[in-house]
Design a protein around this motif. Structure first.
Motif, PDB file in Angstrom:
ATOM      1  N   HIS A  77       0.683  -0.884  -0.536  1.00 19.86           N
ATOM      2  CA  HIS A  77       0.050  -0.120   0.292  1.00 19.86           C
ATOM      3  C   HIS A  77       0.713   1.313  -0.091  1.00 19.86           C
ATOM      4  CE1 HIS A  77       0.922  -1.343   4.412  1.00 19.86           C
ATOM      5  NE2 HIS A  77       1.036   0.014   4.604  1.00 19.86           N
ATOM      6  N   ALA A  78       2.172   0.642   0.238  1.00 23.90           N
ATOM      7  CA  ALA A  78       3.663   2.617   0.374  1.00 23.90           C
ATOM      8  C   ALA A  78       3.587   2.493  -0.856  1.00 23.90           C
ATOM      9  CB  ALA A  78       3.903   2.209   1.541  1.00 23.90           C
ATOM     10  N   LEU A 119      -5.640   9.638   6.188  1.00 22.36           N
ATOM     11  CA  LEU A 119      -6.594  10.538   6.541  1.00 22.36           C
ATOM     12  C   LEU A 119      -6.944  10.959   7.593  1.00 22.36           C
ATOM     13  CD1 LEU A 119      -9.114   8.290   3.980  1.00 22.36           C
ATOM     14  CD2 LEU A 119      -7.496   9.833   3.108  1.00 22.36           C
ATOM     15  N   ARG A 120      -7.118  12.784   7.466  1.00 23.88           N
ATOM     16  CA  ARG A 120      -7.563  12.948   9.414  1.00 23.88           C
ATOM     17  C   ARG A 120      -8.824  13.326   8.967  1.00 23.88           C
ATOM     18  NH1 ARG A 120      -7.410  18.689  10.841  1.00 23.88           N
ATOM     19  NH2 ARG A 120      -8.397  18.397  13.040  1.00 23.88           N
ATOM     20  N   LEU A 121      -9.985  12.648   8.993  1.00 22.91           N
ATOM     21  CA  LEU A 121     -10.939  12.695   9.026  1.00 22.91           C
ATOM     22  C   LEU A 121     -11.995  13.728   9.885  1.00 22.91           C
ATOM     23  CD1 LEU A 121     -12.185   9.114   7.916  1.00 22.91           C
ATOM     24  CD2 LEU A 121     -11.923  11.079   6.841  1.00 22.91           C
ATOM     25  N   CYS A 132      -6.945   8.220   9.927  1.00 23.69           N
ATOM     26  CA  CYS A 132      -6.328   6.722   9.306  1.00 23.69           C
ATOM     27  C   CYS A 132      -6.164   6.279   8.209  1.00 23.69           C
ATOM     28  CB  CYS A 132      -8.546   5.630   9.458  1.00 23.69           C
ATOM     29  SG  CYS A 132      -9.402   6.160   8.830  1.00 23.69           S
ATOM     30  N   HIS A 133      -5.702   5.028   7.333  1.00 22.30           N
ATOM     31  CA  HIS A 133      -5.099   5.044   6.133  1.00 22.30           C
ATOM     32  C   HIS A 133      -5.983   5.272   5.700  1.00 22.30           C
ATOM     33  CE1 HIS A 133      -3.352   3.211   2.827  1.00 22.30           C
ATOM     34  NE2 HIS A 133      -2.076   4.234   3.100  1.00 22.30           N
ATOM     35  N   MET A 134      -6.489   5.074   4.356  1.00 20.78           N
ATOM     36  CA  MET A 134      -6.967   5.182   3.099  1.00 20.78           C
ATOM     37  C   MET A 134      -8.040   4.229   3.188  1.00 20.78           C
ATOM     38  SD  MET A 134      -4.928   6.083  -0.394  1.00 20.78           S
ATOM     39  CE  MET A 134      -4.401   5.750  -1.304  1.00 20.78           C
ATOM     40  N   TYR A 135      -6.803   3.450   2.897  1.00 19.08           N
ATOM     41  CA  TYR A 135      -7.472   1.478   3.123  1.00 19.08           C
ATOM     42  C   TYR A 135      -8.056   0.702   3.979  1.00 19.08           C
ATOM     43  CZ  TYR A 135      -5.411   1.924  -1.457  1.00 19.08           C
ATOM     44  OH  TYR A 135      -4.915   2.478  -3.336  1.00 19.08           O
ATOM     45  N   SER A 136      -7.987   1.661   4.963  1.00 16.84           N
ATOM     46  CA  SER A 136      -8.459   1.190   6.055  1.00 16.84           C
ATOM     47  C   SER A 136      -9.958   0.653   6.470  1.00 16.84           C
ATOM     48  CB  SER A 136      -8.184   2.156   7.486  1.00 16.84           C
ATOM     49  OG  SER A 136      -9.286   1.523   8.948  1.00 16.84           O
ATOM     50  N   LEU A 161     -13.803   3.701  -4.271  1.00 18.08           N
ATOM     51  CA  LEU A 161     -12.692   4.189  -3.581  1.00 18.08           C
ATOM     52  C   LEU A 161     -11.696   3.166  -2.105  1.00 18.08           C
ATOM     53  CD1 LEU A 161     -12.232   8.458  -4.009  1.00 18.08           C
ATOM     54  CD2 LEU A 161     -11.432   6.405  -5.175  1.00 18.08           C
ATOM     55  N   PHE A 162     -13.044   2.674  -1.831  1.00 18.96           N
ATOM     56  CA  PHE A 162     -12.444   2.125  -0.274  1.00 18.96           C
ATOM     57  C   PHE A 162     -12.483   0.684  -1.092  1.00 18.96           C
ATOM     58  CE2 PHE A 162     -15.417   5.029   0.135  1.00 18.96           C
ATOM     59  CZ  PHE A 162     -15.211   5.752   1.665  1.00 18.96           C
TER      60      PHE A 162
END
Length: 628
Positions: free
Chosen positions: A162-163, A315-317, A331-335, A370-371
């Motif tokens: 994912h990096a 992501l800062r939500l 959390c990460h966008m793939y969380s 996207l998720f």
């Protein structure tokens, strides 16, 4: 763009005029480019006599690198082209930016090196515009010094799909050559030299300038994905001078011959490496997108949140009802903790409705594609049922794997799970795991893998035995065959360093170490902190990153705790640990056969032997192992 280490001249047919030439070697099998010698090689300067400008093509370089006694031309081709043109004044005027006279005839053909240089500069400009991230220095901490002084090993970039560059890192390894700025030089302009990778640690590479042999005095660490790291040949195509370090200028009189000999057949970065880095750092999530995310105050439900910022895919939500934007969640966008709008309703998950009646201006729902997608499951046959027992990582204490119960079965394979002995009466601390989640395990997993299982709070019959507990609670264990059996070839080994999110404080990314491996399950230790702060994390977790990720993306790295913090946490943690061990100390581990006879009561289960903590790779039909 780079098909060999060619001259900067326009016409490669003049290769026979070069001072040195060597036969082309057979290419080596590799996914990285092989540096070739095509007969005509750029003359490498020694940096003694200052800079000069080619009177034909305008290329700037070190004077001693130029052709002829007068050092007026960068190559034989430029010298011949200049001599054959009778309008020298016109050419000089053109190079100086002056309009040609009516009587003069301007050369129509632009030298190839000028075209290549212009194109390279144009590409560099585009890439610099795309890369807005800046390195974030951590005062008093250097990954390079930390690794060198302790002889640590870092997890390779390929462990983190994912990096950035995780899936296209290729064969970058020790021995690969690159062109980097020469810091051992007294020239007023920025010059470059060739260096080889001595050691890799994630994105960071320990480099040694070519010509230093076994001398490590000027070795230096840098991020291999940085904007100043280029494949061999970049300087030639970009019109940048290659100047040997001042410390070794005296070692060779003919640097061209030295480099031809050393570089022929060596590996370098792909010519589009910087472009791939830039592309891998483009993220689909944008600010103002709306998502559903777990409510950090009530794990049993989700809430609507808005993407406030995106850094390296993290992501800062900000929860939608937060007026001052301080109520946030990282959390990460793939969380697995974030979902598209409408997800909770579609599977029957609890959801906190927002007091905001309509979307705020500029906010829009993130597209569902996207998720991260979960694997499809077949719940038509034998499936999880409410009341079944299992073992699960406690989301409120990630260092513990606990006795747990399935409290509710949702749609699409999702389960609501509660930790036995610590559940709220209203179920507000239940949490959602998918059936394929690597954070839930069948009964007996901890026992067989020699992991301390946390029994229900207040359970007096210790040491804990699953057979007795199932009988006392009149419960059944969830069938083993329903759990995720996939074990990827992840590449982690015990002792590897990495950067990891503290999931109990998910805005923090810390210096960490892999201390245990149970197939795909990793025990992550935060350097400088007590073991009580360790966390069990899946090998494919998007909250793990290579060494150098924070510097590359511009995220703040938390260094190991200083000695003062270690001392203060040590006393309190030891007291806590002592009390915990007295309460939860387990009995001698049984073999899988003994456990099978006690637990299964006639039902046929298959526990297959797996790998030890020191083995990290290889598939297995199941990840429960038997210790000797």
């Amino acid at each position: 763009m780079f098909d060999g280490y060619d001259s900067c001249s326009e016409d490669t047919s003049s290769s026979s005029s070069s001072d040195e030439s060597e036969e082309e070697v057979a290419p080596l099998p590799s996914s990285l480019p092989i540096i070739k010698n095509n007969g005509q090689v750029y003359t490498y300067p020694d940096g003694k006599s200052g800079m000069a400008t080619c009177e034909m093509c305008g290329m700037v370089g070190v004077r001693d690198a130029f052709y002829s006694k007068t050092k007026r031309f960068c190559s034989v081709s430029c010298s011949r082209s200049y001599s054959s043109n009778s309008k020298k004044a016109s050419i000089l005027a053109r190079l100086q930016g002056k309009p040609p006279t009516k009587k003069s005839k301007v050369l129509q053909k632009q030298p190839l090196v000028a075209k290549l240089a212009a194109y390279a500069q144009y590409q560099a400009t585009l890439q610099n515009q795309a890369k807005t991230k800046a390195a974030v220095p951590v005062e008093g901490f250097s990954w390079g010094n930390y690794i060198n002084s302790n002889s640590f090993t870092a997890a390779p970039v390929t462990c983190f799909k994912h990096a950035p560059m995780g899936t296209c890192w290729g064969d970058i390894a020790e021995g690969v050559r690159v062109e980097v700025p020469n810091t051992d030089c007294s020239l007023p302009t920025k010059v470059f030299w060739i260096a080889g990778i001595v050691k890799l640690a994630g994105y960071n590479a320990l480099l040694r300038y070519e010509g230093f042999e076994n001398d490590s005095s000027l070795d230096f660490w840098c991020n291999i994905c940085g904007s100043d790291i280029h494949p061999v040949g970049w300087c030639a195509t970009s019109g940048k001078p290659l100047v040997p370090p001042r410390t070794i200028q005296h070692k060779y009189t003919n640097w061209k011959a030295f480099l031809v000999k050393r570089l022929t057949g060596a590996k370098t970065l792909p010519p589009d490496f910087s472009q791939k880095v830039s592309e891998s750092m483009q993220y689909p999530f944008k600010t103002s997108m709306r998502v559903e995310v777990v409510d950090k105050t009530h794990l049993c439900r989700t809430r609507v949140a808005v993407v406030e910022s995106v850094i390296g895919g993290r992501l800062r939500l900000v929860y939608e009802e937060s007026e001052d934007k301080t109520d946030d969640f990282w959390c990460h966008m793939y969380s697995p903790l974030i979902h598209h709008i409408g997800w909770s309703r579609s599977i029957g998950h609890r959801f906190k409705r927002s007091d905001i009646s309509k979307k705020q201006d500029g906010h829009f729902d993130a597209p569902p594609h996207l998720f991260m997608k979960v694997k499809e499951v077949d719940a038509a046959g034998e499936w999880f049922k409410e009341g079944m027992k299992l073992e699960a990582i406690d989301p409120l204490n990630l260092s513990a794997i606990c006795v747990a119960t399935i409290r509710k079965v949702l749609a699409d394979g999702y389960l609501m799970i509660g930790i036995d002995g610590s559940e709220a009466a209203d179920g507000s601390d239940w949490f959602c795991y998918h059936a394929t989640s690597p954070s839930i395990f069948p009964v007996g997993f901890c026992e067989i893998n020699m992991i301390e299982l946390t029994p229900p709070r207040g359970y007096a019959k210790l040491p804990f035995k699953w057979f007795d507990y199932l009988r006392e609670t009149d419960s059944i264990a969830a069938p083993v065959k329903l759990f995720n059996k996939e074990v990827p070839n992840h590449g982690f080994h015990v002792g590897m360093k990495l950067e990891a999110v503290d999931l109990m404080e998910p805005r923090l990314v810390c210096v960490a170490t892999v201390t245990r491996i149970i197939h795909r399950l990793l025990r992550i230790h935060f350097d400088g902190w007590e073991d009580d702060y360790d966390q069990w994390v899946d090998c494919e977790s998007p909250d793990l990153y290579p060494v150098g990720w924070c510097q590359l993306t511009g995220y703040q790295l938390q260094p190991p705790a200083p000695q003062s913090s270690r001392d203060s946490q040590s006393s309190s943690s030891k007291q806590k640990k002592k009390a915990k061990s007295q309460q939860y100390k387990g009995h001698k581990k049984m073999t899988s056969l003994q456990l099978k006879e006690e637990l299964l009561d006639g039902e046929e289960y298959s526990f297959l032997q797996g790998t030890s903590d020191h083995e990290s790779n290889g598939s297995a039909s199941y990840y429960i192992k038997q210790e000797p």
